[in-house]
Design a protein around this motif. Structure first.
Motif, PDB file in Angstrom:
ATOM      1  N   PRO A   1     -22.666   3.016  -4.719  1.00 40.13           N
ATOM      2  CA  PRO A   1     -22.070   3.162  -3.391  1.00 40.13           C
ATOM      3  C   PRO A   1     -20.660   2.579  -3.339  1.00 40.13           C
ATOM      4  CG  PRO A   1     -23.731   1.435  -3.378  1.00 40.13           C
ATOM      5  CD  PRO A   1     -23.777   2.077  -4.741  1.00 40.13           C
ATOM      6  N   LEU A   2     -19.900   3.074  -2.403  1.00 39.06           N
ATOM      7  CA  LEU A   2     -18.580   2.512  -2.080  1.00 39.06           C
ATOM      8  C   LEU A   2     -18.750   1.503  -0.969  1.00 39.06           C
ATOM      9  CD1 LEU A   2     -16.315   5.681  -1.799  1.00 39.06           C
ATOM     10  CD2 LEU A   2     -15.983   3.793  -3.382  1.00 39.06           C
ATOM     11  N   GLY A   3     -17.860   0.538  -0.905  1.00 39.35           N
ATOM     12  CA  GLY A   3     -17.789  -0.360   0.240  1.00 39.35           C
ATOM     13  C   GLY A   3     -16.626   0.083   1.114  1.00 39.35           C
ATOM     14  N   VAL A   4     -16.900   0.576   2.294  1.00 39.26           N
ATOM     15  CA  VAL A   4     -15.853   1.079   3.184  1.00 39.26           C
ATOM     16  C   VAL A   4     -15.434  -0.052   4.116  1.00 39.26           C
ATOM     17  CG1 VAL A   4     -15.247   2.822   4.900  1.00 39.26           C
ATOM     18  CG2 VAL A   4     -16.817   3.402   3.043  1.00 39.26           C
ATOM     19  N   LEU A   5     -14.154  -0.461   4.002  1.00 38.08           N
ATOM     20  CA  LEU A   5     -13.607  -1.535   4.830  1.00 38.08           C
ATOM     21  C   LEU A   5     -12.430  -1.009   5.646  1.00 38.08           C
ATOM     22  CD1 LEU A   5     -13.453  -4.660   2.467  1.00 38.08           C
ATOM     23  CD2 LEU A   5     -15.065  -4.220   4.324  1.00 38.08           C
ATOM     24  N   LEU A   6     -12.429  -1.303   6.924  1.00 39.27           N
ATOM     25  CA  LEU A   6     -11.329  -0.934   7.801  1.00 39.27           C
ATOM     26  C   LEU A   6     -10.152  -1.868   7.554  1.00 39.27           C
ATOM     27  CD1 LEU A   6     -10.264   0.707  10.266  1.00 39.27           C
ATOM     28  CD2 LEU A   6     -11.226  -1.104  11.700  1.00 39.27           C
ATOM     29  N   GLN A   7      -8.969  -1.278   7.421  1.00 36.07           N
ATOM     30  CA  GLN A   7      -7.759  -2.087   7.278  1.00 36.07           C
ATOM     31  C   GLN A   7      -7.436  -2.742   8.606  1.00 36.07           C
ATOM     32  OE1 GLN A   7      -5.421   0.877   4.338  1.00 36.07           O
ATOM     33  NE2 GLN A   7      -4.147  -0.603   5.377  1.00 36.07           N
ATOM     34  N   SER A   8      -7.162  -4.037   8.591  1.00 38.74           N
ATOM     35  CA  SER A   8      -6.721  -4.739   9.797  1.00 38.74           C
ATOM     36  C   SER A   8      -5.232  -4.543  10.007  1.00 38.74           C
ATOM     37  CB  SER A   8      -7.063  -6.230   9.711  1.00 38.74           C
ATOM     38  OG  SER A   8      -6.477  -6.795   8.555  1.00 38.74           O
ATOM     39  N   LYS A   9      -4.538  -4.172   8.939  1.00 35.73           N
ATOM     40  CA  LYS A   9      -3.100  -3.891   8.997  1.00 35.73           C
ATOM     41  C   LYS A   9      -2.897  -2.469   8.486  1.00 35.73           C
ATOM     42  CE  LYS A   9      -2.002  -8.715   8.179  1.00 35.73           C
ATOM     43  NZ  LYS A   9      -1.377  -9.674   7.270  1.00 35.73           N
ATOM     44  N   PRO A  10      -3.039  -1.466   9.372  1.00 39.21           N
ATOM     45  CA  PRO A  10      -3.002  -0.073   8.921  1.00 39.21           C
ATOM     46  C   PRO A  10      -1.661   0.386   8.363  1.00 39.21           C
ATOM     47  CG  PRO A  10      -3.159  -0.177  11.306  1.00 39.21           C
ATOM     48  CD  PRO A  10      -3.286  -1.577  10.800  1.00 39.21           C
ATOM     49  N   ASP A  11      -0.595  -0.353   8.623  1.00 40.38           N
ATOM     50  CA  ASP A  11       0.720   0.046   8.123  1.00 40.38           C
ATOM     51  C   ASP A  11       0.933  -0.331   6.660  1.00 40.38           C
ATOM     52  OD1 ASP A  11       0.594  -2.592   9.167  1.00 40.38           O
ATOM     53  OD2 ASP A  11       2.775  -2.743   9.099  1.00 40.38           O
TER      54      ASP A  11
END
Length: 159
Positions: A81-91
């Motif tokens: 599996p992949l670990g999907v993490l949301l970026q807190s700094k999308p830029d």
């Protein structure tokens, strides 16, 4: 999610771009020689912008960054599996540990598709929530030791 909520069935971008978006230039990520094995308690991390994966959710993610493509392809190759993490700094184009949330969802890649126009898509299904314990070095993509978060006991609605 933002305006990329996927109401028209267009694949969502792991980098927060539409399939017509431009990709930034990237340095090569594959090193020479064989890749060392991943620890059993580690996940290959796929940082995403403007997308939150939940357990049980199935949706396409456009994988645009070279490091992200390498990560997704290696997860498919290893059947992990992949670990999907949301970026807190999308830029940030090359996110590090301080640029991502440390709680995410593991996801199995059901299909990995490269379209004729060169776009890469991963059809993924969310599995379990996890917390990053430590980011690891030594791979051409982001890898982290994780601890899975047990679901709380569900309370029956009739009680």
């Amino acid at each position: 999610m933002t305006e990329e909520t996927n109401t028209n069935r267009t694949p969502l971008s792991a980098e927060g771009r539409t399939p017509n978006g431009t990709a930034a230039s990237h340095a090569p990520v594959r090193g020479e020689g064989a890749m060392r094995p991943l620890p059993d308690d580690a996940l290959i991390i796929l940082p995403v912008r403007n997308v939150v994966m939940f357990p049980g959710a199935v949706f396409p993610i456009t994988v645009g960054r070279e490091r992200s493509r390498t990560a997704a392809q290696e997860a498919v190759r290893l059947e992990r599996p992949l670990g999907v993490l949301l970026q807190s700094k999308p830029d940030v184009d090359e996110p590090g540990p301080d640029d991502m949330h440390w709680v995410g969802t593991s996801a199995s890649v059901l299909r990995y598709i490269t379209t004729p126009d060169g776009l890469h898509h991963a059809i993924a299904r969310g599995l379990r929530r996890f917390r990053v314990l430590q980011f690891l070095d030594g791979w051409p993509f982001t890898v982290a030791r994780v601890q899975f978060i047990d679901d709380e006991t569900q309370v029956d609605a009739g009680q």
